[in-house]
Design a protein around this motif. Structure first.
Motif, short mmCIF file in Angstrom:
data_model
loop_
_atom_site.label_atom_id
_atom_site.label_comp_id
_atom_site.label_asym_id
_atom_site.label_seq_id
_atom_site.Cartn_x
_atom_site.Cartn_y
_atom_site.Cartn_z
N TYR A 1 56.45 31.82 69.19
CA TYR A 1 57.88 31.73 68.91
C TYR A 1 58.32 30.27 68.78
CZ TYR A 1 57.73 30.81 73.91
OH TYR A 1 57.42 30.28 75.14
N CYS A 2 57.40 29.34 68.69
CA CYS A 2 57.64 27.90 68.82
C CYS A 2 58.95 27.45 68.17
CB CYS A 2 56.47 27.13 68.22
SG CYS A 2 56.66 25.33 68.30
N TYR A 3 59.80 26.79 68.97
CA TYR A 3 61.07 26.30 68.46
C TYR A 3 60.91 25.07 67.56
CZ TYR A 3 63.51 29.39 71.72
OH TYR A 3 63.99 30.50 72.38
N LEU A 4 59.74 24.44 67.61
CA LEU A 4 59.52 23.27 66.76
C LEU A 4 59.17 23.66 65.33
CD1 LEU A 4 57.45 20.95 69.13
CD2 LEU A 4 59.92 21.04 68.79
N ALA A 5 58.74 24.90 65.14
CA ALA A 5 58.33 25.34 63.81
C ALA A 5 59.51 25.22 62.84
CB ALA A 5 57.84 26.78 63.85
N GLY A 6 59.31 24.51 61.78
CA GLY A 6 60.35 24.36 60.78
C GLY A 6 61.34 23.26 61.06
N SER A 7 61.28 22.67 62.28
CA SER A 7 62.24 21.61 62.62
C SER A 7 61.62 20.22 62.57
CB SER A 7 62.84 21.85 64.01
OG SER A 7 61.84 21.79 65.01
N LEU A 8 60.31 20.13 62.76
CA LEU A 8 59.63 18.84 62.65
C LEU A 8 59.07 18.67 61.25
CD1 LEU A 8 57.69 18.62 66.03
CD2 LEU A 8 59.86 17.57 65.44
N LYS A 9 59.15 17.46 60.75
CA LYS A 9 58.64 17.19 59.41
C LYS A 9 57.12 17.00 59.46
CE LYS A 9 62.92 14.93 57.90
NZ LYS A 9 63.53 13.68 57.39
N GLY A 10 56.46 17.53 58.45
CA GLY A 10 55.02 17.30 58.34
C GLY A 10 54.21 18.22 59.23
N PRO A 11 52.90 18.02 59.27
CA PRO A 11 52.00 18.86 60.06
C PRO A 11 52.27 18.68 61.55
CG PRO A 11 50.84 16.94 59.21
CD PRO A 11 52.17 16.95 58.54
N PRO A 12 52.00 19.72 62.37
CA PRO A 12 52.38 19.69 63.79
C PRO A 12 51.40 18.92 64.67
CG PRO A 12 51.37 21.79 63.29
CD PRO A 12 51.46 21.05 61.98
N ILE A 13 51.10 17.68 64.29
CA ILE A 13 50.29 16.85 65.17
C ILE A 13 51.18 16.37 66.31
CG2 ILE A 13 48.86 16.11 63.23
CD1 ILE A 13 50.17 13.38 63.44
N THR A 14 50.57 15.94 67.40
CA THR A 14 51.33 15.38 68.52
C THR A 14 51.35 13.87 68.39
OG1 THR A 14 50.78 17.23 69.99
CG2 THR A 14 51.46 15.16 71.02
N ARG A 15 52.54 13.32 68.30
CA ARG A 15 52.73 11.88 68.21
C ARG A 15 53.27 11.38 69.54
NH1 ARG A 15 53.94 13.99 63.19
NH2 ARG A 15 53.31 12.78 61.35
N ALA A 16 52.52 10.55 70.23
CA ALA A 16 52.96 9.99 71.51
C ALA A 16 53.42 8.55 71.26
CB ALA A 16 51.82 10.00 72.52
N TYR A 17 54.60 8.22 71.80
CA TYR A 17 55.20 6.93 71.49
C TYR A 17 54.79 5.87 72.50
CZ TYR A 17 58.07 9.74 68.38
OH TYR A 17 58.49 10.60 67.40
N ALA A 18 54.31 4.75 71.96
CA ALA A 18 53.80 3.66 72.80
C ALA A 18 54.87 2.65 73.19
CB ALA A 18 52.66 2.94 72.07
N ASN A 19 55.98 2.59 72.45
CA ASN A 19 57.01 1.58 72.74
C ASN A 19 57.98 2.09 73.80
OD1 ASN A 19 57.81 3.44 70.76
ND2 ASN A 19 59.30 2.04 69.85
N LEU A 20 57.42 2.42 74.96
CA LEU A 20 58.22 2.97 76.05
C LEU A 20 59.26 1.97 76.55
CD1 LEU A 20 58.56 5.44 77.89
CD2 LEU A 20 56.93 4.40 79.46
N ASP A 21 58.93 0.67 76.53
CA ASP A 21 59.89 -0.33 76.98
C ASP A 21 61.15 -0.30 76.11
OD1 ASP A 21 58.25 -1.18 79.01
OD2 ASP A 21 57.40 -2.87 77.87
N ALA A 22 60.97 -0.19 74.81
CA ALA A 22 62.12 -0.14 73.91
C ALA A 22 62.94 1.13 74.11
CB ALA A 22 61.66 -0.25 72.46
#
Length: 355
Positions: free
Chosen positions: A101-122
């Protein structure tokens, strides 16, 4: 005793040059390599993934990929996230779970890879300018005691990738030391809370466990068993965290009364005797858009999750988008049941919203 879930081990880990230039990015690379995962150091910040043309194979390849990258500037201008919280704070996009039932389906652009953000300080540096400026809890007398709230689970399950990122622990520590009234919120379908138990959270983080009865949790592939999630919630409460239940998505399938009644009873038992955990409940019924339905049916063609027109009506969002929600009679029956069952079993819990 909690049975340890199988931690996600992506088949492919990528890191961009800009991410690798940050201390947090290098720490994520070190975590992945310590788990025996090979990390591809890209020559540019463009991911440029070559995926199979077949939708199911492309989905499988994307869901087994972790990309360590940086949040774009737009992510540093936090967006409102009613009714959950004042602001959305994104540590990542994408999730290792396989929920049909994933709520991300259709809401994220592109293939459903996991992108982890490195600029945590910002990302964290943007928090102070948002304090006191929200419209959900900051201006709601019933929830004003929560302070300005920041939701970290909109586009990911941060606990499900914590062993690879360390981002959730870092954010909890930073919110614990933050000046000003603020609360970090996250919800999870995973039970591996050990890294969080000893953190100096200063009661400024609310951990909510996302739940469905075991009979309906079959739609939540790759997640921790429901009983383990409840035990993890208790451990977090005993560690002084504020906690909550996110019962979602509520599915009006045959036997739902008995199934959800047993789930609420199990949640009450899990919290029995734990003082001062300030329990809350969020109730979210199953819904889908035509676009998300098409995506989900291509990802999970064998799922028996009911996405037919039975018991459904169309609802338009303020932006004109169509969602299929349960009809008024079904909604009323569901809401009446949950209101009564929670009042009887968890009388001290606040129901934050129903949708």
């Amino acid at each position: 005793m909690i049975r340890r879930s199988r931690l996600w081990r992506p088949k492919r880990v990528l890191v961009t040059p800009t991410a690798l230039a940050t201390g947090h990015g290098r720490a994520m690379v070190a975590r992945a390599e310590a788990l025996g995962l090979a990390v591809e150091r890209l020559g540019s910040d463009r991911l440029g993934l070559a995926l199979p043309e077949d939708p199911r194979r492309a989905y499988a390849a994307a869901k087994s990929t972790l990309a360590i990258t940086v949040a774009p500037p737009s992510k540093l201008k936090f967006q409102p996230i009613a009714p959950s919280a004042d602001w959305r704070i994104d540590l990542a996009e994408g999730c290792p779970a396989h929920c049909s039932y994933c709520y991300l389906a259709g809401s994220l652009k592109g293939p459903p890879i996991t992108r982890a953000y490195a600029n945590l300080d910002a990302i964290m540096a943007a928090v102070p300018s948002h304090l006191g400026r929200g419209t959900v809890t900051s201006r709601d007398a019933a929830r004003a005691g929560e302070g300005t709230t920041f939701e970290a689970s909109c586009y990911t399950d941060p606990l499900g990738i914590e062993h690879l990122t360390g981002s959730l622990s870092a954010l909890i520590r930073r919110f614990g030391a933050l000046e000003g009234e603020a609360q970090l919120r996250f919800t999870t379908k995973f039970s591996e809370v050990e890294p969080l138990l000893g953190l100096a959270h200063n009661r400024r983080t609310r951990m909510r466990v996302s739940l469905n009865p075991p009979a309906f949790a079959r739609f939540e592939g790759g997640t921790s068993p429901v009983g383990d999630r409840l035990q993890a919630m208790r451990r977090m409460a005993e560690a002084g965290y504020r906690i909550g239940l996110t019962i979602a998505p509520i599915i009006a399938a045959p036997g739902w009364r008995e199934a959800y009644g047993q789930l609420i009873a199990a949640a009450g038992a899990a919290l029995a005797g734990v003082p001062d955990c300030d329990p809350t409940v969020e109730l979210i019924t199953h819904r889908f858009s035509p676009g998300s339905k098409a995506v989900l049916e291509s990802w999970y063609p064998g799922s028996d999750l009911d996405m037919s027109d039975r018991l459904r009506r169309e609802k338009r969002t303020k932006f004109g988008a169509v969602k299929h929600v349960y009809d008024a009679a079904t909604m009323a029956e569901l809401r009446g049941f949950f209101t009564q069952a929670l009042a009887e079993t968890l009388p001290g819990a606040r129901i934050l919203y129903w949708t």
